[in-house]
Motif scaffolding. Structure first.
Motif, PDB file in Angstrom:
ATOM      1  N   ILE A 146       6.534   6.973 -13.924  1.00  0.00           N
ATOM      2  CA  ILE A 146       5.836   6.497 -12.726  1.00  0.00           C
ATOM      3  C   ILE A 146       5.927   4.985 -12.617  1.00  0.00           C
ATOM      4  O   ILE A 146       6.233   4.435 -11.560  1.00  0.00           O
ATOM      5  CB  ILE A 146       4.349   6.933 -12.756  1.00  0.00           C
ATOM      6  CG1 ILE A 146       4.238   8.445 -12.647  1.00  0.00           C
ATOM      7  CG2 ILE A 146       3.576   6.265 -11.629  1.00  0.00           C
ATOM      8  CD1 ILE A 146       2.819   8.967 -12.812  1.00  0.00           C
ATOM      9  N   ALA A 147       5.681   4.320 -13.739  1.00  0.00           N
ATOM     10  CA  ALA A 147       5.698   2.858 -13.741  1.00  0.00           C
ATOM     11  C   ALA A 147       7.078   2.332 -13.361  1.00  0.00           C
ATOM     12  O   ALA A 147       7.202   1.391 -12.563  1.00  0.00           O
ATOM     13  CB  ALA A 147       5.267   2.326 -15.102  1.00  0.00           C
ATOM     14  N   ARG A 191       0.817  -1.203   0.000  1.00  0.00           N
ATOM     15  CA  ARG A 191       0.000   0.000   0.000  1.00  0.00           C
ATOM     16  C   ARG A 191       0.858   1.262   0.000  1.00  0.00           C
ATOM     17  O   ARG A 191       0.552   2.232  -0.690  1.00  0.00           O
ATOM     18  CB  ARG A 191      -0.933   0.017   1.205  1.00  0.00           C
ATOM     19  CG  ARG A 191      -1.901   1.188   1.096  1.00  0.00           C
ATOM     20  CD  ARG A 191      -2.370   1.784   2.389  1.00  0.00           C
ATOM     21  NE  ARG A 191      -2.091   1.096   3.591  1.00  0.00           N
ATOM     22  CZ  ARG A 191      -1.337   1.610   4.540  1.00  0.00           C
ATOM     23  NH1 ARG A 191      -0.738   2.771   4.375  1.00  0.00           N
ATOM     24  NH2 ARG A 191      -1.183   0.936   5.670  1.00  0.00           N
ATOM     25  N   THR A 192       1.908   1.230   0.791  1.00  0.00           N
ATOM     26  CA  THR A 192       2.781   2.397   0.847  1.00  0.00           C
ATOM     27  C   THR A 192       3.294   2.759  -0.543  1.00  0.00           C
ATOM     28  O   THR A 192       3.269   3.930  -0.943  1.00  0.00           O
ATOM     29  CB  THR A 192       3.978   2.101   1.774  1.00  0.00           C
ATOM     30  OG1 THR A 192       3.473   1.689   3.032  1.00  0.00           O
ATOM     31  CG2 THR A 192       4.829   3.322   1.941  1.00  0.00           C
ATOM     32  N   VAL A 193       3.718   1.747  -1.270  1.00  0.00           N
ATOM     33  CA  VAL A 193       4.231   1.992  -2.617  1.00  0.00           C
ATOM     34  C   VAL A 193       3.106   2.475  -3.533  1.00  0.00           C
ATOM     35  O   VAL A 193       3.291   3.394  -4.340  1.00  0.00           O
ATOM     36  CB  VAL A 193       4.892   0.715  -3.177  1.00  0.00           C
ATOM     37  CG1 VAL A 193       5.347   0.928  -4.609  1.00  0.00           C
ATOM     38  CG2 VAL A 193       6.062   0.306  -2.297  1.00  0.00           C
ATOM     39  N   ALA A 194       1.943   1.872  -3.387  1.00  0.00           N
ATOM     40  CA  ALA A 194       0.810   2.239  -4.244  1.00  0.00           C
ATOM     41  C   ALA A 194       0.385   3.687  -3.999  1.00  0.00           C
ATOM     42  O   ALA A 194       0.065   4.419  -4.940  1.00  0.00           O
ATOM     43  CB  ALA A 194      -0.358   1.293  -3.992  1.00  0.00           C
ATOM     44  N   VAL A 195       0.392   4.091  -2.751  1.00  0.00           N
ATOM     45  CA  VAL A 195      -0.020   5.456  -2.428  1.00  0.00           C
ATOM     46  C   VAL A 195       0.902   6.477  -3.106  1.00  0.00           C
ATOM     47  O   VAL A 195       0.439   7.473  -3.664  1.00  0.00           O
ATOM     48  CB  VAL A 195      -0.026   5.664  -0.892  1.00  0.00           C
ATOM     49  CG1 VAL A 195      -0.037   7.138  -0.542  1.00  0.00           C
ATOM     50  CG2 VAL A 195      -1.245   4.974  -0.283  1.00  0.00           C
ATOM     51  N   GLU A 196       2.180   6.194  -3.070  1.00  0.00           N
ATOM     52  CA  GLU A 196       3.137   7.105  -3.706  1.00  0.00           C
ATOM     53  C   GLU A 196       2.917   7.156  -5.220  1.00  0.00           C
ATOM     54  O   GLU A 196       2.987   8.233  -5.835  1.00  0.00           O
ATOM     55  CB  GLU A 196       4.567   6.666  -3.385  1.00  0.00           C
ATOM     56  CG  GLU A 196       5.650   7.410  -4.145  1.00  0.00           C
ATOM     57  CD  GLU A 196       5.729   8.889  -3.804  1.00  0.00           C
ATOM     58  OE1 GLU A 196       5.070   9.328  -2.845  1.00  0.00           O
ATOM     59  OE2 GLU A 196       6.461   9.613  -4.525  1.00  0.00           O
ATOM     60  N   ARG A 202      16.723   8.490   9.192  1.00  0.00           N
ATOM     61  CA  ARG A 202      17.044   8.309   7.782  1.00  0.00           C
ATOM     62  C   ARG A 202      16.308   7.064   7.305  1.00  0.00           C
ATOM     63  O   ARG A 202      16.324   6.041   7.975  1.00  0.00           O
ATOM     64  CB  ARG A 202      18.537   8.090   7.575  1.00  0.00           C
ATOM     65  CG  ARG A 202      19.409   9.250   7.970  1.00  0.00           C
ATOM     66  CD  ARG A 202      19.541  10.285   6.856  1.00  0.00           C
ATOM     67  NE  ARG A 202      20.276  11.458   7.347  1.00  0.00           N
ATOM     68  CZ  ARG A 202      19.705  12.456   8.033  1.00  0.00           C
ATOM     69  NH1 ARG A 202      18.420  12.426   8.301  1.00  0.00           N
ATOM     70  NH2 ARG A 202      20.412  13.487   8.452  1.00  0.00           N
ATOM     71  N   GLY A 203      15.690   7.185   6.176  1.00  0.00           N
ATOM     72  CA  GLY A 203      14.992   6.008   5.671  1.00  0.00           C
ATOM     73  C   GLY A 203      13.668   6.417   5.059  1.00  0.00           C
ATOM     74  O   GLY A 203      13.369   7.598   4.920  1.00  0.00           O
ATOM     75  N   ASP A 204      12.866   5.435   4.709  1.00  0.00           N
ATOM     76  CA  ASP A 204      11.563   5.681   4.088  1.00  0.00           C
ATOM     77  C   ASP A 204      10.530   5.814   5.198  1.00  0.00           C
ATOM     78  O   ASP A 204      10.090   4.828   5.775  1.00  0.00           O
ATOM     79  CB  ASP A 204      11.227   4.500   3.157  1.00  0.00           C
ATOM     80  CG  ASP A 204       9.963   4.746   2.355  1.00  0.00           C
ATOM     81  OD1 ASP A 204       9.048   5.414   2.887  1.00  0.00           O
ATOM     82  OD2 ASP A 204       9.890   4.267   1.226  1.00  0.00           O
ATOM     83  N   SER A 205      10.160   7.043   5.497  1.00  0.00           N
ATOM     84  CA  SER A 205       9.280   7.264   6.650  1.00  0.00           C
ATOM     85  C   SER A 205       7.921   6.610   6.452  1.00  0.00           C
ATOM     86  O   SER A 205       7.368   6.016   7.379  1.00  0.00           O
ATOM     87  CB  SER A 205       9.106   8.762   6.889  1.00  0.00           C
ATOM     88  OG  SER A 205       8.502   9.379   5.768  1.00  0.00           O
ATOM     89  N   ALA A 206       7.371   6.700   5.250  1.00  0.00           N
ATOM     90  CA  ALA A 206       6.050   6.121   5.011  1.00  0.00           C
ATOM     91  C   ALA A 206       6.078   4.603   5.187  1.00  0.00           C
ATOM     92  O   ALA A 206       5.198   4.023   5.833  1.00  0.00           O
ATOM     93  CB  ALA A 206       5.564   6.490   3.610  1.00  0.00           C
ATOM     94  N   LEU A 207       7.094   3.972   4.606  1.00  0.00           N
ATOM     95  CA  LEU A 207       7.190   2.515   4.722  1.00  0.00           C
ATOM     96  C   LEU A 207       7.431   2.093   6.163  1.00  0.00           C
ATOM     97  O   LEU A 207       6.792   1.166   6.671  1.00  0.00           O
ATOM     98  CB  LEU A 207       8.326   2.001   3.824  1.00  0.00           C
ATOM     99  CG  LEU A 207       8.557   0.493   3.820  1.00  0.00           C
ATOM    100  CD1 LEU A 207       7.304  -0.251   3.374  1.00  0.00           C
ATOM    101  CD2 LEU A 207       9.747   0.124   2.934  1.00  0.00           C
ATOM    102  N   THR A 208       8.313   2.805   6.834  1.00  0.00           N
ATOM    103  CA  THR A 208       8.603   2.485   8.227  1.00  0.00           C
ATOM    104  C   THR A 208       7.345   2.604   9.090  1.00  0.00           C
ATOM    105  O   THR A 208       7.031   1.714   9.878  1.00  0.00           O
ATOM    106  CB  THR A 208       9.692   3.437   8.771  1.00  0.00           C
ATOM    107  OG1 THR A 208      10.856   3.319   7.952  1.00  0.00           O
ATOM    108  CG2 THR A 208      10.034   3.103  10.208  1.00  0.00           C
ATOM    109  N   ALA A 209       6.630   3.709   8.910  1.00  0.00           N
ATOM    110  CA  ALA A 209       5.416   3.919   9.700  1.00  0.00           C
ATOM    111  C   ALA A 209       4.386   2.831   9.415  1.00  0.00           C
ATOM    112  O   ALA A 209       3.759   2.294  10.326  1.00  0.00           O
ATOM    113  CB  ALA A 209       4.826   5.298   9.394  1.00  0.00           C
TER     114      ALA A 209
END
Lengths: 204, 204
Positions: free
Chosen positions: A181-182, A162-167, B147-154
DNA sequence: TCGGTAAGTTTACCGAGTAAAGGTTGGGTG
DNA sequence: CACCCAACCTTTACTCGGTAAACTTACCGA
């Protein structure tokens, strides 16, 4: 619910969904009432609810297909492929072919915009997300080859995806080039699965 | 919304929430109407909605406190402690003291039962979960040391925690001994954070 | 031809949530 | 003291999603 017989049920359902989608994309989800959809589809309000449980499902009626993708990926993987790896390949394949479910199909922006703009729709989306997570956990439990915490695995997989999809959706709505994007989407997917496999980097 | 002035607003809000909670635990969330809550609290229906945005918030009004827990944990950690580690310590501390927010406080079963039995409440709970995830991601972003991917970490943190919490609730509703539940809960929390740090075991 | 059954309609209703306008109360200011 | 403002709450009326129940229509197979 209808849709079982052969006399018009499926067509009626499809017509309702098509007209509802058109209206929602045009004027926004909250500003279109079920009564309007029914009238535009030449059908009564009760019939709409005979075909769809909730208003949101008028737009999101293809989403349950994700369940099949997940189930198939787990069930029909080769013997030397782990469950997580199977999911990884499945979502990458969807992205590569720009499958509608990947969110990468051409012309999806109005749909995505409508989705993001509506609290009711995003809430329903989270509901689906959770259902898919449960489905995945159940599939992992039923899989004789899987060892591990199925609930935790399913939750982390779905959350990472989901995190990746949201971005990706964010970039689509920002109007970025679809090819870029792809490509970025696939790279981020790979990265997310890497994190799942090896853990969060110690950055903070 | 009221609750700013000093003349009765806060008491009224508290009275409404208390009476609503009582009614909900007694008869179930869906079987109590806002009109009933209002009447029992000696207040009009409009006043109820002046104090609470949604019906679900009548029962879940303490949940936003979680945001503060998260923010404090990130913000006030020692220099040599990572953000993920800070969250780990915070949730373990809540569990150790059986804080109400941990779900381990005595006598919480009726509340948990009511929660689980209601689709509207569980849906709202997911909404909170997502809000907390966003809050956490924003806190990580604002943190100069992370440092890192905040969205993924959260997302992974919240998903992992939820998985453990769901299992704990299940055991509470099954009537298991509270001390055992608490011990198992802490063990599962440790395990979940270990998975976050080192990745999913290759079991499938 | 008859009856069953899926699909759809009408009517009536419930409950969450909103809008608007007005009443009450207390505290501060001229 | 008299007044007014602001916060709180009320009444009334409404919209809209969703459900219940009873009735109609049309096909299909025996």
């Amino acid at each position: 619910m209808p849709n079982r017989g052969d006399r018009g049920g499926a067509q009626t359902r499809a017509r309702i969904a098509a007209i509802a989608t058109e209206l929602f994309l045009e004027r926004g989800f909250e500003d279109v009432t079920i009564a309007e959809v029914a009238a535009a589809a030449g059908v009564s309000k009760v019939t709409v609810f005979a075909h769809f449980d909730r208003k949101e499902d008028l737009l999101l009626d293809r989403l349950p297909d994700v369940r099949d993708v997940v189930r198939t990926a787990i069930h029909e993987r080769a013997d030397d492929v782990g469950a997580v790896e199977a999911i990884r390949r499945a979502v990458l394949a969807l992205a590569a072919q720009r499958h509608p479910l990947s969110g990468l199909s051409e012309g999806a922006e109005p749909f995505l915009r409508t989705l993001i703009a509506s609290p009711a729709l995003t809430s329903r989306l989270r509901g689906f997300e959770y259902e898919i997570e449960k489905e995945l956990a159940a599939d992992l439990d039923a899989d004789s080859r899987f060892r591990g915490d199925s609930a935790l695995t399913a939750a982390l997989l779905v959350a990472a995806y989901r995190t990746v999809a949201v971005e990706m959706v964010r970039r689509r709505l920002a109007g970025d080039d679809l090819a870029e994007i792809a490509a970025a989407h696939q790279a981020r997917l790979e990265r997310a699965f890497e994190v799942l496999a090896t853990g969060l980097p110690n950055g903070g």
